[in-house]
Design an enzyme around this catalytic site. Sequence first.
Site, PDB file in Angstrom:
ATOM      1  N   HIS A  12       0.827  -1.198   0.000  1.00 41.91           N
ATOM      2  CA  HIS A  12       0.000   0.000   0.000  1.00 41.91           C
ATOM      3  C   HIS A  12       0.861   1.248   0.000  1.00 41.91           C
ATOM      4  O   HIS A  12       2.032   1.214   0.370  1.00 41.91           O
ATOM      5  CB  HIS A  12      -0.936   0.014   1.212  1.00 41.91           C
ATOM      6  CG  HIS A  12      -0.226  -0.036   2.528  1.00 41.91           C
ATOM      7  ND1 HIS A  12       0.236  -1.220   3.078  1.00 41.91           N
ATOM      8  CD2 HIS A  12       0.124   0.927   3.412  1.00 41.91           C
ATOM      9  CE1 HIS A  12       0.822  -0.966   4.237  1.00 41.91           C
ATOM     10  NE2 HIS A  12       0.767   0.336   4.459  1.00 41.91           N
ATOM     11  N   CYS A  49       1.578   3.913  11.359  1.00 46.73           N
ATOM     12  CA  CYS A  49       2.543   3.396  10.399  1.00 46.73           C
ATOM     13  C   CYS A  49       2.844   4.484   9.381  1.00 46.73           C
ATOM     14  O   CYS A  49       2.166   5.515   9.362  1.00 46.73           O
ATOM     15  CB  CYS A  49       2.032   2.128   9.724  1.00 46.73           C
ATOM     16  SG  CYS A  49       0.596   2.395   8.641  1.00 46.73           S
TER      17      CYS A  49
END
Length: 698
Positions: free
Chosen positions: A65, A217
């Site tokens: 991603h 993250c």
Amino acid sequence: MSELITAELVDLDLSAETKEAAARSLAERMAASGRVTDLEGFLADVAAREAQMPTGLDGGIGIPHCRSEHVTEPTLAFGRSAAGIDFGAPDGPADLIFLIAAPAGGDADHLSILSTLARHLMDETFTGALRSATAAERAAALIRGDEAGVGAAESGAAESGAEPEPSAQAAEPSAQAAKAAAQAAGAAEPDEGAQPTAAPEPTAAPTPFRIIAITSCPTGIAHTYMAAESLEKAGQAAGVEVFVETQGSAGFQRLDPQLVADADGVIFAHDVEIREKERFAGKPTVDVGVKAGINRPAELIAEVRQKAAHGETTAPARAAAPMDKGADTGDNFATRLRKWLMTGVSYMVPFVAAGGLLIALAFAIGGYTINKAPSVAEHFLWTESASWAALLFQIGSVAFGFLVPVLAGFIAYGMADRPGLVPGFVGGAIALTINAGFLGGLIAGLIAGAVVMAIQRVRIPPVLRGIMPVVVIPLISSAIVGFLMFLVIGKPIAALQKGLTDWLSGLTGANAIILGVLLGLMMCFDLGGPLNKVAYAFAVGGLANPNEGSLKVMAAVMAAGMVPPLAMALATTVRGRLFTKAERENGKAAWVLGASFITEGAIPFAAADPLRVIPSAMAGGAVTGALSMAFGCTLRAPHGGIFVVPLIGQPFLYLLAIAAGTGVSTALVILLKGLRKPSPTHPAPTPTDTTNEVPAAA
């Protein structure tokens, strides 16, 4: 607004063998649907995110991603691989691959949908339903959470003999419960719906152990929410209340201050800096990377309970330093030191680029004597080019004057978080005052960080904690750092800096060539990594007080840094059959990147074939560095590539040095790749080869 995922974005028979090929196959579906505008640019962003940390998860899941400017709207593509693809998960290959694409400015609504998906992935019944789905429409509907689609997915699962009903009905309530828990944790009222876990125990049972968890993250899309879900589930299993604050791409809702105050322990599961970390100071704390929150939540909960039982708490206003946030407990001092120094250098580079290029432009317009022009605040003629050159020089000089303070300040920041900024900047400014230069700023930053860390370890009464970060720590640390820099170590550092400057000024002959070789090797070894930045910072530091030697060093460093991408571009042009289609496309961009002194342009090639590309790049960089020094080329601009050639001393010889190094690297990489024996599963590509797979490194 389009749906997050459609049947066209689902591949239930994904045949890719590598994670790069899988990402490309799914990305091509996004591009075909108009959701990705530049396929290669988007894949480069995916690869950059993958390089930060593997995206494979336990349970056979891969979630490549990224956030990218090449994405028009938040999009999800799903692939199911029968053979499995290695995404770096501890338990082996992934068979469920989700490619998540978010635009650079993705809206909160779609990102919340992505976060819900991430939480779903922690539910085995949900992933089981995906494994048993027989049609792309059913898989897409299940991922979207459509009621009708879920039913269809269930029926499809039933046809294949799986247990369908739990997949839909358990996955969706799981997401709703997770979302409700997250909203409750971030609500304004302190006694919100997070308490129902204690409702079944109305008797005088002891209050459950309460943990606050923060997850984040680098992209804030997937791992952030998966870690949150994992910790919440582990807490339920252990009889512990876990309240999670997810600091993702859509921002974050602060946990209620009373909830934080009442917490018995804190878990940080993150790979980027925790925002407003001081809220959690003074409590038993476990600080790990975000994947630890996904893979071993029960261990983290047990660890924080053990720390609470032993009375171990963090110092007031202090948690882990920004550059230690993703570090393993086994990281040694040398590793942490490198991270601290790189923090300072990374924040310094924009000042170098802005200030240095303004100064270079001023020299190009007004000549090298423009540095003696009077202040433009007192004398400026709108019609004279000399006045404009003086303006550019003086603006650039001001920007350049921040180099040492910024370096010192952010080294201290990397060590001690925000409390380190004030003494770091003060120490860096003093280094300039006493002519200790770049080396003085480096030492000042380390001292400032160490002083703040020492102060933060002192236990103080709770009543004083509020003024520690804004009054006490800046006051005491600045006084100590100032005393040490002015009266103790500043003068010896200044003398060392002067000696280094004099040595550079006197570099001639063999010594200069050897230094050029060393700098060339450093610039090309990790292609923009720590060694590259050390060499670059060494060269830029010499520009603060330029002399003939320091200008030669700057020229050699920039020339060597241009070689790797130029060599890869030339190699893909000369012998394109040795490279994949994707590499040949990257080679076109590498021409511009190399000419602009962006060494990172060679990273895609090195990542695919490091044992052939990196040695070739280093050989060419060493040749270029040595020739630049031997030719006596000089450079006053810290950046710019071929665009600052007019400012280079001996420009034609300088270009010859770059051409020679590029030729050496190109010849070596072609030779080494030509000697490679194609494997049965990865035949060497031909000029008409359309494979998208990146060959495995030897």
